[in-house]
Design a protein around this motif. Structure first.
Motif, mmCIF file in Angstrom:
data_model
loop_
_atom_site.group_PDB
_atom_site.id
_atom_site.type_symbol
_atom_site.label_atom_id
_atom_site.label_comp_id
_atom_site.label_asym_id
_atom_site.label_seq_id
_atom_site.Cartn_x
_atom_site.Cartn_y
_atom_site.Cartn_z
ATOM 1 N N THR A 1 0.875 -1.176 0.000
ATOM 2 C CA THR A 1 0.000 0.000 0.000
ATOM 3 C C THR A 1 0.906 1.218 0.000
ATOM 4 O O THR A 1 1.899 1.266 0.725
ATOM 5 C CB THR A 1 -1.019 0.018 1.150
ATOM 6 N N ILE A 2 0.571 2.171 -0.864
ATOM 7 C CA ILE A 2 1.442 3.339 -1.013
ATOM 8 C C ILE A 2 0.758 4.596 -0.504
ATOM 9 O O ILE A 2 -0.443 4.624 -0.279
ATOM 10 C CB ILE A 2 1.845 3.554 -2.487
ATOM 11 N N ASN A 3 1.584 5.635 -0.346
ATOM 12 C CA ASN A 3 1.071 6.968 -0.061
ATOM 13 C C ASN A 3 0.867 7.661 -1.415
ATOM 14 O O ASN A 3 1.839 7.907 -2.130
ATOM 15 C CB ASN A 3 2.113 7.710 0.780
ATOM 16 N N PRO A 4 -0.359 7.941 -1.801
ATOM 17 C CA PRO A 4 -0.580 8.488 -3.143
ATOM 18 C C PRO A 4 -0.034 9.907 -3.330
ATOM 19 O O PRO A 4 0.033 10.396 -4.445
ATOM 20 C CB PRO A 4 -2.106 8.467 -3.290
ATOM 21 N N ALA A 5 0.363 10.553 -2.214
ATOM 22 C CA ALA A 5 0.930 11.898 -2.335
ATOM 23 C C ALA A 5 2.423 11.846 -2.651
ATOM 24 O O ALA A 5 2.995 12.828 -3.111
ATOM 25 C CB ALA A 5 0.693 12.675 -1.046
ATOM 26 N N SER A 6 3.061 10.702 -2.350
ATOM 27 C CA SER A 6 4.508 10.615 -2.570
ATOM 28 C C SER A 6 4.880 9.401 -3.410
ATOM 29 O O SER A 6 6.021 9.289 -3.846
ATOM 30 C CB SER A 6 5.220 10.506 -1.215
ATOM 31 N N GLU A 7 3.944 8.497 -3.599
ATOM 32 C CA GLU A 7 4.139 7.219 -4.292
ATOM 33 C C GLU A 7 5.083 6.298 -3.523
ATOM 34 O O GLU A 7 5.567 5.307 -4.053
ATOM 35 C CB GLU A 7 4.619 7.425 -5.743
ATOM 36 N N LYS A 8 5.387 6.631 -2.246
ATOM 37 C CA LYS A 8 6.253 5.772 -1.426
ATOM 38 C C LYS A 8 5.441 4.647 -0.805
ATOM 39 O O LYS A 8 4.276 4.833 -0.425
ATOM 40 C CB LYS A 8 6.896 6.595 -0.313
ATOM 41 N N VAL A 9 6.112 3.477 -0.663
ATOM 42 C CA VAL A 9 5.441 2.332 -0.052
ATOM 43 C C VAL A 9 5.338 2.570 1.455
ATOM 44 O O VAL A 9 6.326 2.920 2.106
ATOM 45 C CB VAL A 9 6.234 1.029 -0.333
ATOM 46 N N LEU A 10 4.146 2.368 2.004
ATOM 47 C CA LEU A 10 3.956 2.546 3.451
ATOM 48 C C LEU A 10 4.118 1.218 4.177
ATOM 49 O O LEU A 10 4.655 1.165 5.280
ATOM 50 C CB LEU A 10 2.560 3.105 3.732
ATOM 51 N N SER B 1 -4.733 9.896 6.250
ATOM 52 C CA SER B 1 -4.287 10.841 5.222
ATOM 53 C C SER B 1 -3.099 10.298 4.434
ATOM 54 O O SER B 1 -2.978 10.548 3.235
ATOM 55 C CB SER B 1 -3.921 12.188 5.854
ATOM 56 N N MET B 2 -2.204 9.569 5.118
ATOM 57 C CA MET B 2 -1.035 9.022 4.415
ATOM 58 C C MET B 2 -1.441 7.924 3.435
ATOM 59 O O MET B 2 -0.958 7.852 2.311
ATOM 60 C CB MET B 2 -0.045 8.428 5.434
ATOM 61 N N ASP B 3 -2.332 7.067 3.856
ATOM 62 C CA ASP B 3 -2.661 5.888 3.042
ATOM 63 C C ASP B 3 -3.626 6.234 1.906
ATOM 64 O O ASP B 3 -3.586 5.614 0.845
ATOM 65 C CB ASP B 3 -3.277 4.806 3.951
ATOM 66 N N GLY B 4 -4.491 7.224 2.138
ATOM 67 C CA GLY B 4 -5.542 7.494 1.150
ATOM 68 C C GLY B 4 -5.407 8.808 0.420
ATOM 69 O O GLY B 4 -6.055 9.010 -0.603
ATOM 70 N N GLY B 5 -4.620 9.756 0.957
ATOM 71 C CA GLY B 5 -4.399 11.034 0.280
ATOM 72 C C GLY B 5 -5.343 12.152 0.688
ATOM 73 O O GLY B 5 -5.266 13.253 0.161
ATOM 74 N N LYS B 6 -6.248 11.894 1.660
ATOM 75 C CA LYS B 6 -7.207 12.961 1.979
ATOM 76 C C LYS B 6 -6.579 13.987 2.922
ATOM 77 O O LYS B 6 -5.723 13.640 3.747
ATOM 78 C CB LYS B 6 -8.502 12.393 2.542
ATOM 79 N N PRO B 7 -6.973 15.262 2.803
ATOM 80 C CA PRO B 7 -6.377 16.298 3.651
ATOM 81 C C PRO B 7 -6.557 15.989 5.138
ATOM 82 O O PRO B 7 -7.629 15.518 5.551
ATOM 83 C CB PRO B 7 -7.153 17.561 3.281
ATOM 84 N N ALA C 1 -4.327 14.309 -2.339
ATOM 85 C CA ALA C 1 -3.932 13.498 -3.497
ATOM 86 C C ALA C 1 -5.098 12.620 -3.941
ATOM 87 O O ALA C 1 -5.898 12.163 -3.127
ATOM 88 C CB ALA C 1 -2.745 12.623 -3.123
ATOM 89 N N ILE C 2 -5.150 12.379 -5.253
ATOM 90 C CA ILE C 2 -6.101 11.396 -5.786
ATOM 91 C C ILE C 2 -5.658 10.030 -5.259
ATOM 92 O O ILE C 2 -4.464 9.733 -5.202
ATOM 93 C CB ILE C 2 -6.093 11.438 -7.335
ATOM 94 N N ASN C 3 -6.621 9.204 -4.888
ATOM 95 C CA ASN C 3 -6.321 8.008 -4.104
ATOM 96 C C ASN C 3 -5.376 7.004 -4.757
ATOM 97 O O ASN C 3 -4.607 6.330 -4.078
ATOM 98 C CB ASN C 3 -7.645 7.322 -3.729
ATOM 99 N N SER C 4 -5.414 6.877 -6.055
ATOM 100 C CA SER C 4 -4.562 5.884 -6.710
ATOM 101 C C SER C 4 -4.308 6.308 -8.152
ATOM 102 O O SER C 4 -5.022 7.164 -8.691
ATOM 103 C CB SER C 4 -5.244 4.518 -6.709
ATOM 104 N N LYS C 5 -3.322 5.679 -8.756
ATOM 105 C CA LYS C 5 -3.017 5.984 -10.158
ATOM 106 C C LYS C 5 -4.216 5.636 -11.048
ATOM 107 O O LYS C 5 -4.551 6.387 -11.968
ATOM 108 C CB LYS C 5 -1.805 5.178 -10.597
ATOM 109 N N GLU C 6 -4.880 4.514 -10.738
ATOM 110 C CA GLU C 6 -6.034 4.086 -11.550
ATOM 111 C C GLU C 6 -7.128 5.155 -11.511
ATOM 112 O O GLU C 6 -7.708 5.511 -12.528
ATOM 113 C CB GLU C 6 -6.631 2.760 -11.032
#
Ligand code: NAP
Ligand code: MG
Length: 490
Positions: free
Chosen positions: A47-56, A113-119, A339-344
């Motif tokens: 599972t990544i942080n969609p704001a940084s694309e880093k793996v959490l 917020s880290m996992d989903g990108g919401k403020p 951030a938008i939740n995922s690349k998809e």
């Protein structure tokens, strides 16, 4: 008409990042029978942080065999412990969970917020407080079911299988878990693939709360894990929140089985703004309804129906307000759009932006600098759309607003009711009588008047048509989790 503000030359806040430390493990297993266990075939996903694309973290990917273990653990817990416990004792566990969520609220908010990108402003001020509120509310019902259903005996189904989406990960878990447990069911919960972490941290909390093992089981994985849960005959009831497309598939699978189910699906809500409305207030409501939380809200006000006489003024005010919205780091307390939740999902939104232009609509996005890494979408509005455009008919699930005008209340109602959904809507007017008239004609589960996106655990929520069946929240939210029997029935 007012000139749009240039945000860069007006004012800008200094960064204010949230600094609460969070404890995340490198990897998470499945939470089955009160213990952490690997997937049987050892499969995991990231599972990544969609704001940084880093793996959490890496997370176990449950197969049908793991789902089977979880359902059996839930059955054992139901037969041996939970169904025998006095209702007031069930309530005590729920109160304890609610209090512990409050104690750990800041950490949950940051992880959400880290996992989903919401403020962080949303997760800290809306999601997590509502999570605790839901547990408190349903804790209170646990030993009062006789009053909820006078003259009937409310018996649990047994094992509830619950599947939730990524837009309100912990809140959807709370909407599902709290009423199911209060009514005496045990649970197997599957969080969404892109946002499993707060559900897994909730599993840690549940362990700390000493809930009897197996009463709550959490299995992570993708759509196949969800399908395995739906198709498991040991899950007596299925509660699903997600897209209409998957909801229809679940309906087809369950309808012939006689098993119980509820479906909370998509939406395409309209905010209806009349010429007599407080326009600045309406603009705030529209912005809140579609841009905050990236439009990742099933009841998002993704359409604006504005009376022709004030359309130009409202659109100009909206553009001004959009220029001040801050897009960026979800952990910054100033951020409006994370951030938008995922690349998809990002690709899906981009597809709709292109489609809008191809359909001949006019697009407006304020100039805003987007971070280099991560998935972002500036607030976007489209004017010049027509009723049959896909922008008006389909759920985009992004910060994209389609604007239409109307002349008469009847035309507003007709346009509001046109798409195949019916989850929510908003009406903005100075006249109480108009509110009643419109709200009795718009076919939506929730209609807000001169406000938007307000939630409370005591209020039922759910849709008509392709927005689903069944209600969550309030007294109504107990009903899907019980069988109503004759009081003499043993
Ligand atoms: P989704 O694709 O339908 O997924 C929802 C959940 O179902 C996820 O956990 C997903 O797993 C799982 N799933 C996928 N395929 C499945 C299958 N064949 N059988 C069983 N489970 C399956 O929806 P989403 O894109 O995550 O969420 C956005 C949607 O949810 C929007 O349409 C939104 O309107 C709706 N929503 C509705 C409400 C409401 O109360 N009405 C509330 C929130 C969201 P993976 O994540 O691993 O794919
Ligand atoms: Mg994630």
């Amino acid at each position: 008409m007012t000139t749009p503000l240039n945000f860069d030359t007006t004012w800008r806040y200094a960064p204010a990042p949230e600094s609460i430390p969070v404890r995340l493990r490198k990897s998470y297993g499945l939470f089955i029978g009160g213990e952490w266990t690997e997937a049987k075939d050892g499969r995991t996903f990231r599972t990544i942080n969609p704001a940084s694309e880093k793996v959490l973290a890496r997370v176990a990917d449950a197969s049908a065999a793991d789902v089977d273990r979880a359902v059996k653990a839930a059955r054992r817990a139901y037969d041996r412990v939970w169904s025998k416990l006095p209702a007031a004792e069930r309530g005590k566990y729920l109160f304890r969970i609610a209090r512990m969520i409050q104690e750990r609220a800041r950490e949950f908010a940051v992880v959400e917020s880290m996992d989903g990108g919401k403020p962080i402003r949303e997760s800290r001020d809306v999601d997590i407080p509502l999570v605790a509120a839901h547990f408190f509310y349903y804790a209170g019902w646990a030993d009062k079911l006789d009053y909820a259903f006078p003259g009937r005996r409310a018996a649990p189904h047994g094992v509830a299988g619950q599947i939730i989406p990524w837009n309100f990960p912990l809140l959807m878990a709370a909407w599902k878990l709290a009423p199911a447990l209060a009514t005496g069911n045990t649970v197997v919960l599957k969080p969404a693939e892109t946002t499993p972490l707060t559900a897994l941290k909730l599993a840690e909390l549940i362990q700390d709360a000493d809930l009897p093992p197996g009463v709550v089981n959490i299995v992570t994985g993708g759509g196949e894990t969800g399908a395995a849960l739906v198709n498991h005959p040991g899950a007596d009831k299925i509660a699903f929140t997600g897209s209409t497309e998957v909801g229809k598939r679940i309906l087809r699978a369950l309808a012939p089985t006689g098993r119980s189910y509820t479906l909370e699906l998509g939406g395409k809500a309209a905010n209806i703004v009349f010429e007599d409305a407080a326009l600045d207030q309406a603009v705030e409501g529209i912005v809140n309804g579609i841009f905050f939380n990236q439009g990742h809200v099933c009841c998002a006000g993704s359409r604006l129906l504005v009376q022709e006489s004030v359309a130009e003024t409202v659109v100009a005010k909206l553009k001004d307000r959009m220029a001040t919205l801050i897009v960026g780091d979800p952990l910054d307390k100033n951020t409006d759009i994370g951030a938008i939740n995922s690349k998809e999902q990002w690709k899906r939104i981009q597809g709709y932006l292109k489609l809008g232009e191809a359909e001949g609509a006019e697009k407006y996005q304020p100039a805003c600098a987007l971070p280099e890494k991560g998935y972002w979408c500036p607030p976007t509005l489209f004017t010049g759309v027509s009723q049959s455009d896909r922008l008006v008919q389909e759920e985009i699930f992004g910060p994209v607003l389609a604007i239409q005008t109307f002349r008469t209340p009847a035309e507003a109602v007709e346009k509001a009711n046109n798409p195949p959904y019916g989850l929510s809507g908003g009406v903005w007017t100075d006249k109480g009588s108009k509110i009643f008239k419109i709200s009795s004609k718009v076919r939506a589960g929730v209609l807000w008047a001169n406000t938007y996106n307000k939630f409370d655990p005591t209020a039922p929520f759910g849709g008509y048509q392709e927005s689903g069946m069944g209600r969550e929240g309030g007294l109504h939210g107990l009903l899907p989790y019980v069988r109503l029997l004759d009081p003499e029935h043993s």
